[in-house]
Write a protein that holds these residues in place. Structure first.
Motif, PDB file in Angstrom:
ATOM      1  N   ALA A  29      57.936   9.916   2.548  1.00 19.18           N
ATOM      2  CA  ALA A  29      56.565  10.097   2.177  1.00 19.18           C
ATOM      3  C   ALA A  29      55.713   9.755   3.473  1.00 19.18           C
ATOM      4  O   ALA A  29      54.628  10.652   3.423  1.00 19.18           O
ATOM      5  N   ASP A  30      56.212   8.917   4.414  1.00 21.31           N
ATOM      6  CA  ASP A  30      55.451   9.077   5.433  1.00 21.31           C
ATOM      7  C   ASP A  30      55.325  10.284   6.240  1.00 21.31           C
ATOM      8  O   ASP A  30      54.030  10.530   6.824  1.00 21.31           O
ATOM      9  N   HIS A  31      56.384  10.858   6.225  1.00 20.77           N
ATOM     10  CA  HIS A  31      56.211  12.177   7.008  1.00 20.77           C
ATOM     11  C   HIS A  31      55.522  13.173   6.228  1.00 20.77           C
ATOM     12  O   HIS A  31      54.873  14.084   6.864  1.00 20.77           O
ATOM     13  N   GLU A  32      55.566  13.180   4.833  1.00 19.06           N
ATOM     14  CA  GLU A  32      54.953  14.268   4.487  1.00 19.06           C
ATOM     15  C   GLU A  32      53.387  13.841   4.449  1.00 19.06           C
ATOM     16  O   GLU A  32      52.499  14.727   4.285  1.00 19.06           O
ATOM     17  N   ALA A  33      53.055  12.593   4.678  1.00 21.53           N
ATOM     18  CA  ALA A  33      51.539  12.329   4.809  1.00 21.53           C
ATOM     19  C   ALA A  33      51.034  12.422   6.076  1.00 21.53           C
ATOM     20  O   ALA A  33      49.774  12.827   6.200  1.00 21.53           O
ATOM     21  N   SER A  34      52.016  12.530   7.177  1.00 23.97           N
ATOM     22  CA  SER A  34      51.408  12.779   8.585  1.00 23.97           C
ATOM     23  C   SER A  34      52.696  13.572   9.292  1.00 23.97           C
ATOM     24  O   SER A  34      53.086  13.119  10.235  1.00 23.97           O
ATOM     25  N   PRO A  35      52.764  14.810   8.831  1.00 21.84           N
ATOM     26  CA  PRO A  35      53.770  15.517   9.441  1.00 21.84           C
ATOM     27  C   PRO A  35      53.477  15.531  11.204  1.00 21.84           C
ATOM     28  O   PRO A  35      54.361  15.842  11.809  1.00 21.84           O
ATOM     29  N   GLU A  36      52.561  15.689  11.379  1.00 20.03           N
ATOM     30  CA  GLU A  36      52.116  15.751  13.106  1.00 20.03           C
ATOM     31  C   GLU A  36      52.379  14.403  13.669  1.00 20.03           C
ATOM     32  O   GLU A  36      52.837  14.436  14.932  1.00 20.03           O
ATOM     33  N   ALA A  37      52.804  13.487  13.063  1.00 15.22           N
ATOM     34  CA  ALA A  37      53.460  12.410  13.776  1.00 15.22           C
ATOM     35  C   ALA A  37      54.892  12.373  14.067  1.00 15.22           C
ATOM     36  O   ALA A  37      55.302  11.814  14.903  1.00 15.22           O
ATOM     37  N   LEU A  38      55.491  13.297  13.613  1.00 12.08           N
ATOM     38  CA  LEU A  38      56.950  13.683  14.095  1.00 12.08           C
ATOM     39  C   LEU A  38      57.107  14.237  15.542  1.00 12.08           C
ATOM     40  O   LEU A  38      56.240  15.263  15.697  1.00 12.08           O
ATOM     41  N   ALA A  39      58.211  13.843  16.176  1.00 10.17           N
ATOM     42  CA  ALA A  39      58.295  14.222  17.554  1.00 10.17           C
ATOM     43  C   ALA A  39      59.681  14.822  17.474  1.00 10.17           C
ATOM     44  O   ALA A  39      60.715  14.513  16.803  1.00 10.17           O
ATOM     45  N   ALA A  40      59.730  15.966  18.254  1.00  8.18           N
ATOM     46  CA  ALA A  40      61.127  16.855  18.338  1.00  8.18           C
ATOM     47  C   ALA A  40      62.200  15.945  18.897  1.00  8.18           C
ATOM     48  O   ALA A  40      61.723  15.287  19.942  1.00  8.18           O
ATOM     49  N   TRP A  41      63.474  16.072  18.772  1.00  2.00           N
ATOM     50  CA  TRP A  41      64.402  15.314  19.282  1.00  2.00           C
ATOM     51  C   TRP A  41      64.551  15.532  20.879  1.00  2.00           C
ATOM     52  O   TRP A  41      64.599  14.497  21.529  1.00  2.00           O
ATOM     53  N   GLU A  42      64.250  16.702  21.260  1.00  2.63           N
ATOM     54  CA  GLU A  42      64.319  16.845  22.822  1.00  2.63           C
ATOM     55  C   GLU A  42      63.055  16.507  23.531  1.00  2.63           C
ATOM     56  O   GLU A  42      63.188  15.736  24.431  1.00  2.63           O
ATOM     57  N   GLU A  43      61.899  16.240  22.713  1.00  4.26           N
ATOM     58  CA  GLU A  43      60.720  15.446  23.233  1.00  4.26           C
ATOM     59  C   GLU A  43      61.167  13.847  23.460  1.00  4.26           C
ATOM     60  O   GLU A  43      60.737  13.432  24.449  1.00  4.26           O
ATOM     61  N   VAL A  44      61.601  13.463  22.691  1.00  5.51           N
ATOM     62  CA  VAL A  44      62.184  11.921  22.442  1.00  5.51           C
ATOM     63  C   VAL A  44      63.105  11.498  23.553  1.00  5.51           C
ATOM     64  O   VAL A  44      62.636  10.805  24.307  1.00  5.51           O
ATOM     65  N   LYS A  45      63.948  12.619  23.649  1.00  4.96           N
ATOM     66  CA  LYS A  45      65.011  12.519  24.708  1.00  4.96           C
ATOM     67  C   LYS A  45      64.407  12.424  26.122  1.00  4.96           C
ATOM     68  O   LYS A  45      64.809  11.774  26.899  1.00  4.96           O
ATOM     69  N   SER A  46      63.632  13.313  26.090  1.00  7.49           N
ATOM     70  CA  SER A  46      62.803  13.379  27.577  1.00  7.49           C
ATOM     71  C   SER A  46      62.106  12.429  28.037  1.00  7.49           C
ATOM     72  O   SER A  46      62.149  11.756  28.895  1.00  7.49           O
ATOM     73  N   ARG A  47      61.318  11.793  26.851  1.00  7.91           N
ATOM     74  CA  ARG A  47      60.466  10.660  27.247  1.00  7.91           C
ATOM     75  C   ARG A  47      61.409   9.525  27.599  1.00  7.91           C
ATOM     76  O   ARG A  47      61.162   8.715  28.430  1.00  7.91           O
ATOM     77  N   VAL A  48      62.518   9.280  26.823  1.00  7.58           N
ATOM     78  CA  VAL A  48      63.389   8.272  27.150  1.00  7.58           C
ATOM     79  C   VAL A  48      64.062   8.215  28.503  1.00  7.58           C
ATOM     80  O   VAL A  48      64.289   7.180  29.449  1.00  7.58           O
ATOM     81  N   PHE A  49      64.694   9.445  28.716  1.00  9.99           N
ATOM     82  CA  PHE A  49      65.579   9.728  29.940  1.00  9.99           C
ATOM     83  C   PHE A  49      64.492   9.626  31.022  1.00  9.99           C
ATOM     84  O   PHE A  49      64.911   9.224  32.299  1.00  9.99           O
ATOM     85  N   ALA A  50      63.093   9.914  30.944  1.00 11.35           N
ATOM     86  CA  ALA A  50      62.054  10.151  32.004  1.00 11.35           C
ATOM     87  C   ALA A  50      61.937   8.543  32.743  1.00 11.35           C
ATOM     88  O   ALA A  50      62.000   8.660  33.774  1.00 11.35           O
ATOM     89  N   GLY A  51      62.006   7.876  31.734  1.00 12.99           N
ATOM     90  CA  GLY A  51      61.623   6.358  32.273  1.00 12.99           C
ATOM     91  C   GLY A  51      63.150   5.669  32.920  1.00 12.99           C
ATOM     92  O   GLY A  51      62.855   4.654  33.382  1.00 12.99           O
ATOM     93  N   HIS A  52      64.016   6.553  32.887  1.00 19.21           N
ATOM     94  CA  HIS A  52      65.306   5.939  33.526  1.00 19.21           C
ATOM     95  C   HIS A  52      65.754   6.860  34.544  1.00 19.21           C
ATOM     96  O   HIS A  52      66.864   6.822  35.278  1.00 19.21           O
ATOM     97  N   GLY A  53      64.879   7.783  35.112  1.00 20.67           N
ATOM     98  CA  GLY A  53      65.181   8.653  36.130  1.00 20.67           C
ATOM     99  C   GLY A  53      66.406   9.651  35.787  1.00 20.67           C
ATOM    100  O   GLY A  53      67.403  10.109  36.699  1.00 20.67           O
ATOM    101  N   LYS A  54      66.619   9.894  34.668  1.00 20.87           N
ATOM    102  CA  LYS A  54      67.928  10.786  34.288  1.00 20.87           C
ATOM    103  C   LYS A  54      67.332  12.244  33.572  1.00 20.87           C
ATOM    104  O   LYS A  54      66.126  12.047  33.021  1.00 20.87           O
ATOM    105  N   GLN A  55      67.927  13.146  33.528  1.00 21.94           N
ATOM    106  CA  GLN A  55      68.143  14.321  32.747  1.00 21.94           C
ATOM    107  C   GLN A  55      68.228  14.008  31.461  1.00 21.94           C
ATOM    108  O   GLN A  55      69.275  13.306  31.174  1.00 21.94           O
ATOM    109  N   GLY A  56      67.942  14.711  30.103  1.00 26.13           N
ATOM    110  CA  GLY A  56      68.210  14.467  29.013  1.00 26.13           C
ATOM    111  C   GLY A  56      69.622  14.980  28.791  1.00 26.13           C
ATOM    112  O   GLY A  56      70.272  16.189  29.489  1.00 26.13           O
ATOM    113  N   ALA A  57      70.354  14.193  27.954  1.00 29.42           N
ATOM    114  CA  ALA A  57      71.798  14.516  28.025  1.00 29.42           C
ATOM    115  C   ALA A  57      72.097  15.629  26.875  1.00 29.42           C
ATOM    116  O   ALA A  57      71.465  15.925  25.887  1.00 29.42           O
TER     117      ALA A  57
END
Length: 73
Positions: free
Chosen positions: A45-73
């Motif tokens: 229901a949250d997603h259907e109410a705000s689908p734009e709030a969803l981030a693609a897995w690749e984007e999430v992975k990039s943000r996580v690994f960017a903070g650790h100086g690594k490339q996405g696995a």
């Protein structure tokens, strides 16, 4: 754990049984099907109410690994 090593064999068994029982109780709470279904319904229901709030897995992975100086696995 030094404190545990100082316990008698009987006390160690009792502690192990109590820990096992507590873990089983926690697992039962986690696996409560009705609660899981309710959570999934809420998330959908949250997603259907705000689908734009969803981030693609690749984007999430990039943000996580960017903070650790690594490339996405």
């Amino acid at each position: 754990m030094p404190v545990v090593q100082q316990l008698s064999s009987r006390d160690k068994r009792q502690l192990a049984e109590e820990l096992w029982s507590a873990a089983d109780a926690e697992d039962a709470e986690v696996m409560d099907e009705a609660a899981v279904l309710k959570m999934l319904d809420r998330r959908l229901a949250d997603h259907e109410a705000s689908p734009e709030a969803l981030a693609a897995w690749e984007e999430v992975k990039s943000r996580v690994f960017a903070g650790h100086g690594k490339q996405g696995a």
